[in-house]
Motif scaffolding. Structure first.
Motif, PDB file in Angstrom:
ATOM      1  N   LYS A  41       5.617  10.563  17.248  1.00 12.98           N
ATOM      2  CA  LYS A  41       5.152  10.513  15.856  1.00 12.98           C
ATOM      3  C   LYS A  41       6.042  11.363  14.962  1.00 12.98           C
ATOM      4  N   LYS A  42       6.482  12.503  15.464  1.00 14.96           N
ATOM      5  CA  LYS A  42       7.385  13.368  14.695  1.00 14.96           C
ATOM      6  C   LYS A  42       8.735  12.666  14.492  1.00 14.96           C
ATOM      7  N   GLU A  45       8.819  10.133  11.768  1.00 15.32           N
ATOM      8  CA  GLU A  45       9.055  10.755  10.459  1.00 15.32           C
ATOM      9  C   GLU A  45      10.526  11.104  10.252  1.00 15.32           C
ATOM     10  N   THR A  48      12.981   7.516  10.661  1.00 17.22           N
ATOM     11  CA  THR A  48      12.725   6.247   9.981  1.00 17.22           C
ATOM     12  C   THR A  48      11.986   6.463   8.661  1.00 17.22           C
ATOM     13  N   ASP A  49      11.825   5.372   7.931  1.00 19.62           N
ATOM     14  CA  ASP A  49      11.017   5.374   6.713  1.00 19.62           C
ATOM     15  C   ASP A  49       9.642   4.762   6.969  1.00 19.62           C
ATOM     16  N   TYR A  50       9.321   4.496   8.224  1.00 22.76           N
ATOM     17  CA  TYR A  50       8.040   3.895   8.574  1.00 22.76           C
ATOM     18  C   TYR A  50       6.953   4.960   8.636  1.00 22.76           C
ATOM     19  N   SER A  51       5.740   4.561   8.287  1.00 24.95           N
ATOM     20  CA  SER A  51       4.585   5.440   8.431  1.00 24.95           C
ATOM     21  C   SER A  51       3.892   5.118   9.757  1.00 24.95           C
ATOM     22  N   LEU A  52       3.089   6.042  10.218  1.00 21.15           N
ATOM     23  CA  LEU A  52       2.339   5.818  11.447  1.00 21.15           C
ATOM     24  C   LEU A  52       1.414   4.616  11.296  1.00 21.15           C
ATOM     25  N   SER A  53       0.808   4.457  10.144  1.00 17.61           N
ATOM     26  CA  SER A  53      -0.095   3.315   9.946  1.00 17.61           C
ATOM     27  C   SER A  53       0.657   1.988  10.008  1.00 17.61           C
ATOM     28  N   GLN A  54       1.902   1.962   9.515  1.00 19.23           N
ATOM     29  CA  GLN A  54       2.706   0.735   9.612  1.00 19.23           C
ATOM     30  C   GLN A  54       2.987   0.383  11.073  1.00 19.23           C
TER      31      GLN A  54
END
Length: 185
Positions: A41-42, A45, A48-54
């Motif tokens: 998860k870290k 961040e 990438t520009d992806y969020s965890l929800s994505q």
């Protein structure tokens, strides 16, 4: 319907996992079960520009890394295998020595004991003798080791071209028909 477990660990190379998840998500006949380590998860961040929800939206079911009661922690959960992408050397060692201290390691242990497909995408260089011995140990018990090594016969022009080749290799290993990248002719 194929059921595939995807484990993402804290090694660099989160883009490989994201690309695989995106391509699996497009397939109607594949159900994805996802578990990510805290460091994964870290790295999501950081890299990438992806969020965890994505990322979670790309899976049919998402599990917490410490949920040892999850379906994927049991051999009675029928599935078509597991891929760990990227696989940290800590995770490789944990699996090689049967230490199921988190859900990724436990699900991999189950894949081994049930003789189901286990694909490891190691992301480390250089590899020490310890790393090589742990990977060899896993290969001896049936795990398939698919390191992200680019092929240049397709004349890649972008990083995505290189990532596509890796995803193609993993999909091939699961027997999922695809034309993600050019093949050797």
């Amino acid at each position: 319907m194929k059921k595939i477990i995807v484990g993402i660990t804290g090694a660099s190379g989160t883009v490989y996992a994201i690309d695989l998840l995106e391509k699996l998500h497009r397939l109607d006949d594949v159900e994805v079960h996802l578990v990510m380590s805290q460091w994964a998860k870290k790295n999501l961040e950081l890299e990438t520009d992806y969020s965890l929800s994505q990322i979670n939206e790309l899976a049919d079911k998402v599990y917490h890394i410490n949920d040892q009661g999850a379906a994927i922690a049991s051999g009675s959960f029928l599935n078509d295998g597991m891929v760990i992408v990227p696989a940290s050397m800590k995770t490789v060692a944990t699996i090689a020595y049967g230490i199921g201290d988190n859900l990724i390691a436990r699900a991999a242990d189950v894949a081994i004991k049930e003789q189901r497909k286990l694909i490891i995408v190691p992301r480390e260089t250089p590899l020490s003798v310890i790393h090589l011995e742990n990977l060899t140990k896993l290969a001896r018990v049936g795990a398939q080791i698919i390191p992200p090594m680019p092929a240049f016969y397709s004349h890649p022009k972008t990083i995505q071209d290189l990532v596509n080749h890796q995803t193609m290799k993993v999909l091939d290993a699961f027997g999922i028909p695809n034309e993600v990248d050019e093949r050797w002719k």
